[in-house]
Design a protein around this motif. Structure first.
Motif, PDB file in Angstrom:
ATOM      1  N   ILE A 151       0.891  -1.198  -0.135  1.00 46.09           N
ATOM      2  CA  ILE A 151      -0.022  -0.056   0.097  1.00 46.09           C
ATOM      3  C   ILE A 151       0.965   1.164  -0.058  1.00 46.09           C
ATOM      4  CG2 ILE A 151      -1.869   1.518   1.216  1.00 46.09           C
ATOM      5  CD1 ILE A 151      -2.651  -1.240   2.694  1.00 46.09           C
ATOM      6  N   ALA A 152       0.812   1.916  -0.943  1.00 44.07           N
ATOM      7  CA  ALA A 152       1.616   3.206  -1.101  1.00 44.07           C
ATOM      8  C   ALA A 152       0.796   4.309  -1.576  1.00 44.07           C
ATOM      9  CB  ALA A 152       3.054   3.129  -2.072  1.00 44.07           C
ATOM     10  N   ALA A 199      -5.454  11.380  -0.142  1.00 39.19           N
ATOM     11  CA  ALA A 199      -4.403  10.136   0.835  1.00 39.19           C
ATOM     12  C   ALA A 199      -5.228   9.132   0.794  1.00 39.19           C
ATOM     13  CB  ALA A 199      -4.428  11.124   2.023  1.00 39.19           C
ATOM     14  N   ARG A 200      -4.219   7.915   0.808  1.00 36.38           N
ATOM     15  CA  ARG A 200      -4.568   6.492   0.983  1.00 36.38           C
ATOM     16  C   ARG A 200      -4.321   5.855   2.468  1.00 36.38           C
ATOM     17  NH1 ARG A 200      -2.510   2.084  -2.491  1.00 36.38           N
ATOM     18  NH2 ARG A 200      -4.958   1.106  -1.973  1.00 36.38           N
ATOM     19  N   ILE A 201      -3.674   6.682   3.147  1.00 33.67           N
ATOM     20  CA  ILE A 201      -3.184   6.259   4.207  1.00 33.67           C
ATOM     21  C   ILE A 201      -3.819   7.412   5.374  1.00 33.67           C
ATOM     22  CG2 ILE A 201      -1.276   5.811   5.976  1.00 33.67           C
ATOM     23  CD1 ILE A 201       0.019   4.795   3.195  1.00 33.67           C
ATOM     24  N   LEU A 202      -4.121   7.109   6.729  1.00 31.57           N
ATOM     25  CA  LEU A 202      -4.700   7.824   7.479  1.00 31.57           C
ATOM     26  C   LEU A 202      -3.743   7.662   8.794  1.00 31.57           C
ATOM     27  CD1 LEU A 202      -6.631   9.916   8.482  1.00 31.57           C
ATOM     28  CD2 LEU A 202      -7.848   8.150   9.389  1.00 31.57           C
ATOM     29  N   ILE A 203      -3.123   8.646   9.305  1.00 33.17           N
ATOM     30  CA  ILE A 203      -2.134   8.809  10.311  1.00 33.17           C
ATOM     31  C   ILE A 203      -3.167   9.262  11.725  1.00 33.17           C
ATOM     32  CG2 ILE A 203       0.011   9.320  11.337  1.00 33.17           C
ATOM     33  CD1 ILE A 203       1.097   9.783   8.767  1.00 33.17           C
ATOM     34  N   GLY A 204      -3.073   8.595  12.651  1.00 27.99           N
ATOM     35  CA  GLY A 204      -4.151   8.520  13.725  1.00 27.99           C
ATOM     36  C   GLY A 204      -3.466   8.747  14.905  1.00 27.99           C
ATOM     37  N   GLY A 205      -4.327   8.970  15.861  1.00 25.89           N
ATOM     38  CA  GLY A 205      -3.885   9.007  17.422  1.00 25.89           C
ATOM     39  C   GLY A 205      -3.980   7.877  18.108  1.00 25.89           C
ATOM     40  N   ALA A 206      -3.651   7.554  19.543  1.00 18.48           N
ATOM     41  CA  ALA A 206      -3.698   6.478  20.222  1.00 18.48           C
ATOM     42  C   ALA A 206      -5.158   6.107  20.386  1.00 18.48           C
ATOM     43  CB  ALA A 206      -3.016   6.876  21.360  1.00 18.48           C
ATOM     44  N   VAL A 214       7.343   7.309  16.716  1.00 20.66           N
ATOM     45  CA  VAL A 214       7.406   7.352  15.102  1.00 20.66           C
ATOM     46  C   VAL A 214       6.134   7.916  14.455  1.00 20.66           C
ATOM     47  CG1 VAL A 214       7.633   5.414  13.451  1.00 20.66           C
ATOM     48  CG2 VAL A 214       8.933   5.247  15.207  1.00 20.66           C
ATOM     49  N   VAL A 215       5.122   7.556  15.039  1.00 23.07           N
ATOM     50  CA  VAL A 215       3.726   7.984  14.388  1.00 23.07           C
ATOM     51  C   VAL A 215       3.783   9.380  14.533  1.00 23.07           C
ATOM     52  CG1 VAL A 215       1.315   7.907  14.500  1.00 23.07           C
ATOM     53  CG2 VAL A 215       2.352   6.049  15.118  1.00 23.07           C
ATOM     54  N   ASP A 216       4.318  10.139  15.427  1.00 20.06           N
ATOM     55  CA  ASP A 216       4.381  11.459  15.474  1.00 20.06           C
ATOM     56  C   ASP A 216       5.322  12.079  14.095  1.00 20.06           C
ATOM     57  OD1 ASP A 216       2.612  11.529  17.591  1.00 20.06           O
ATOM     58  OD2 ASP A 216       3.912  11.749  19.080  1.00 20.06           O
ATOM     59  N   MET A 217       6.252  11.499  14.221  1.00 13.18           N
ATOM     60  CA  MET A 217       7.220  11.753  13.326  1.00 13.18           C
ATOM     61  C   MET A 217       6.578  11.715  11.844  1.00 13.18           C
ATOM     62  SD  MET A 217       9.317  10.586  10.664  1.00 13.18           S
ATOM     63  CE  MET A 217       9.383   8.592  10.863  1.00 13.18           C
ATOM     64  N   LEU A 218       5.917  10.586  11.663  1.00 13.68           N
ATOM     65  CA  LEU A 218       5.174  10.530  10.216  1.00 13.68           C
ATOM     66  C   LEU A 218       4.451  11.477  10.173  1.00 13.68           C
ATOM     67  CD1 LEU A 218       4.607   6.600  10.366  1.00 13.68           C
ATOM     68  CD2 LEU A 218       6.391   7.819   9.005  1.00 13.68           C
ATOM     69  N   ALA A 219       3.531  11.781  11.145  1.00 12.84           N
ATOM     70  CA  ALA A 219       2.449  12.975  10.850  1.00 12.84           C
ATOM     71  C   ALA A 219       3.088  14.335  10.715  1.00 12.84           C
ATOM     72  CB  ALA A 219       1.609  13.082  11.994  1.00 12.84           C
ATOM     73  N   ARG A 220       4.476  14.370  11.116  1.00 11.23           N
ATOM     74  CA  ARG A 220       5.071  15.775  11.021  1.00 11.23           C
ATOM     75  C   ARG A 220       5.592  15.964   9.572  1.00 11.23           C
ATOM     76  NH1 ARG A 220       7.398  14.839  15.927  1.00 11.23           N
ATOM     77  NH2 ARG A 220       9.415  14.003  15.073  1.00 11.23           N
ATOM     78  N   GLU A 221       6.089  14.700   8.994  1.00 13.71           N
ATOM     79  CA  GLU A 221       6.727  14.619   7.629  1.00 13.71           C
ATOM     80  C   GLU A 221       5.737  15.096   6.719  1.00 13.71           C
ATOM     81  OE1 GLU A 221      10.302  11.789   7.354  1.00 13.71           O
ATOM     82  OE2 GLU A 221       8.507  10.941   6.664  1.00 13.71           O
ATOM     83  N   ALA A 244       3.492  13.789   0.300  1.00 16.27           N
ATOM     84  CA  ALA A 244       4.863  12.870   0.269  1.00 16.27           C
ATOM     85  C   ALA A 244       4.082  11.471   0.700  1.00 16.27           C
ATOM     86  CB  ALA A 244       5.458  13.234   1.595  1.00 16.27           C
ATOM     87  N   VAL A 245       4.992  10.500   0.055  1.00  7.78           N
ATOM     88  CA  VAL A 245       4.346   9.297  -0.178  1.00  7.78           C
ATOM     89  C   VAL A 245       5.032   8.339   0.882  1.00  7.78           C
ATOM     90  CG1 VAL A 245       4.399   7.109  -1.641  1.00  7.78           C
ATOM     91  CG2 VAL A 245       3.980   9.092  -2.576  1.00  7.78           C
ATOM     92  N   ILE A 246       4.033   7.617   1.787  1.00 16.05           N
ATOM     93  CA  ILE A 246       4.449   6.553   2.599  1.00 16.05           C
ATOM     94  C   ILE A 246       4.042   5.222   2.081  1.00 16.05           C
ATOM     95  CG2 ILE A 246       3.803   5.640   4.723  1.00 16.05           C
ATOM     96  CD1 ILE A 246       3.536   8.362   5.994  1.00 16.05           C
TER      97      ILE A 246
END
Length: 204
Positions: free
Chosen positions: A7-8, A68-75, A125-132, A139-141
């Motif tokens: 998944i990209a 966006a294909r990927i969602l970066i969420g919280g805890a 790591v999740v916080d870093m991905l969200a910042r990026e 930007a692609v993950i």
């Protein structure tokens, strides 16, 4: 069904802890008998104000995150009531995966059963991905399902854990019924022996 190995795509940051299924899919969008139209209800109260106008401060209303294909969420993502519509809504909106520090247990099972990949990584790591992705929209993950790694927009890989059963379900597009049918021969063999010993238990 096509085997899913990667998944990209771009990612949308939604760093809200304890985002529950009532918020992900509000109750007014549950009055249907099929799965159609749930994308409209996804995170409705975050995306729209009381007059139905898009909220300018919602990341999902920004053009750079529209595909966006990927969602970066919280805890504790997906906590609250068991609401499979929340999973369907995320998928219909276009998300194929959610990355977060942790997930509610029932939501996790519902997601994997419907081929929505959930990836749990350490909070930093999740916080870093969200910042990026916030600093560089679009930007692609990339997520390698076979290798169980997430590659950040800067190219750094992060390993994640997933149970063998859930991994197979997502990659092969199987639900719990499909998995059960894979063991049909063993089930039938057990039934044969069981009812030979307990003929009185067989319902004709």
């Amino acid at each position: 069904m096509t085997r899913l190995t990667k998944i990209a795509g771009s990612a949308a940051p939604l760093s809200i802890d304890n985002l529950d299924t009532d918020q992900i899919m509000p109750k007014q969008f549950l009055r249907i008998i099929d799965k159609a139209g749930l994308a409209d209800g996804l995170l409705y109260d975050l995306r729209f104000d009381e007059n139905g106008a898009p909220r300018g401060d919602c990341v999902l209303n920004r053009a750079e995150f529209a595909k966006a294909r990927i969602l970066i969420g919280g805890a504790n993502f997906g906590c609250g009531s068991s609401r499979e519509h929340a999973v369907w809504g995320l998928q219909q909106y276009g998300f194929a995966a959610v990355i977060a520090p942790s997930f509610a247990e029932i939501f996790y099972s519902n997601a994997m059963n419907n081929r929505l990949l959930l990836v749990q990584l350490e909070r930093d790591v999740v916080d870093m991905l969200a910042r990026e992705v916030t600093e560089t929209p679009g930007a692609v993950i990339s997520i390698d399902l076979e290798g169980q790694t997430v590659v950040s927009a800067s190219g750094k890989p992060y390993a994640y854990s997933i149970g063998a059963r859930h991994k197979r379900m997502v990659m092969e597009g199987m639900d719990t019924v499909d998995l059960t049918l894979q063991s049909l021969a063993q089930i039938e063999a057990f039934e044969t022996v069981h009812f030979e010993r307990r003929r009185w238990a067989r319902v004709m």
